[in-house]
Design an enzyme around this catalytic site. Sequence first.
Site, PDB file in Angstrom:
ATOM      1  N   GLY A  74      42.863  31.475  32.166  1.00  0.00           N
ATOM      2  CA  GLY A  74      42.927  32.666  31.343  1.00  0.00           C
ATOM      3  C   GLY A  74      44.312  33.275  31.385  1.00  0.00           C
ATOM      4  O   GLY A  74      45.134  32.951  32.242  1.00  0.00           O
ATOM      5  N   ILE A 105      51.533  33.739  29.344  1.00  0.00           N
ATOM      6  CA  ILE A 105      52.571  32.947  30.007  1.00  0.00           C
ATOM      7  C   ILE A 105      53.040  33.614  31.305  1.00  0.00           C
ATOM      8  O   ILE A 105      53.101  34.839  31.409  1.00  0.00           O
ATOM      9  CB  ILE A 105      53.767  32.725  29.046  1.00  0.00           C
ATOM     10  CG1 ILE A 105      54.695  31.628  29.583  1.00  0.00           C
ATOM     11  CG2 ILE A 105      54.528  34.036  28.796  1.00  0.00           C
ATOM     12  CD1 ILE A 105      55.687  31.122  28.546  1.00  0.00           C
ATOM     13  N   SER A 141      50.456  38.018  39.795  1.00  0.00           N
ATOM     14  CA  SER A 141      49.771  37.684  38.546  1.00  0.00           C
ATOM     15  C   SER A 141      48.477  36.947  38.858  1.00  0.00           C
ATOM     16  O   SER A 141      48.386  36.231  39.859  1.00  0.00           O
ATOM     17  CB  SER A 141      50.677  36.799  37.675  1.00  0.00           C
ATOM     18  OG  SER A 141      51.913  37.439  37.433  1.00  0.00           O
ATOM     19  N   GLY A 181      43.845  30.952  40.043  1.00  0.00           N
ATOM     20  CA  GLY A 181      43.815  32.032  41.033  1.00  0.00           C
ATOM     21  C   GLY A 181      44.931  33.040  40.865  1.00  0.00           C
ATOM     22  O   GLY A 181      45.025  33.691  39.837  1.00  0.00           O
ATOM     23  N   CYS A 220      53.026  37.575  31.154  1.00  0.00           N
ATOM     24  CA  CYS A 220      51.609  37.856  30.902  1.00  0.00           C
ATOM     25  C   CYS A 220      51.409  38.506  29.532  1.00  0.00           C
ATOM     26  O   CYS A 220      50.411  39.198  29.304  1.00  0.00           O
ATOM     27  CB  CYS A 220      51.023  38.717  32.014  1.00  0.00           C
ATOM     28  SG  CYS A 220      51.286  37.999  33.647  1.00  0.00           S
TER      29      CYS A 220
END
EC number: 2.3.1.181
Length: 216
Positions: free
Chosen positions: A74, A77, A140, A153, A171
């Site tokens: 999910g 970048i 992140s 993770g 992100c």
Amino acid sequence: MKTLDTQLKLRYLGRQDYLTSWQAMSDFTNQRDENTIDEIWLVEHPAVFTQGLAGKAEHLLKHSEIPIVQSDRGGQITFHAPGQLVVYLLINLRRKALNVRALVTVMEDSIINLLADYNVIAVAKPDAPGVYVNGKKIASLGLKIRKGCSFHGLALNVDMDLSPFLQINPCGYAGLEMTQCKAEGLTLSVDELAPLLIEKMNQQLDYSHIESFHHE
């Protein structure tokens, strides 16, 4: 009592190519069954941009020699490199009675609590998963769920070259500044922080029988 939900295999993988780790955790998840013990992998990757399933090409602002991998996690970048602690959680969520949001909270809280031990005040944001220090992102998150089990993770910036983050909207957020443990006054290495972060995680995940493997 030693039952499947209390057992964990902890694998310290050293430095490993992102594609190798991704293929290995995907294969592990595809092949696992109800009798498979959960695993957590700790790794550092050579420099690589990874694009999440929700990723948009325009969030890569500048091309360079750093490779780009389209991942199945999910999120958007992000950037991995040596000096960043990457933790992959291969957990049977049904067996642990966890949903995805609960596992995200475990990851966020573990990082926040670890940083607090060193007087670094960090927070999570409900609308933007990850961990932040003074508005700058220090960790992140990105997960994939298959067959009721998690993989992928978190990535905690420890002591790395942050400049490639300037080549992307991290992100998916334009102008998002990144930070790392070293810049916040926490000078422990990736190898030193790894077991401390696992300890914080396990305060919530509650594995009582942990077997460690070093694969460097």
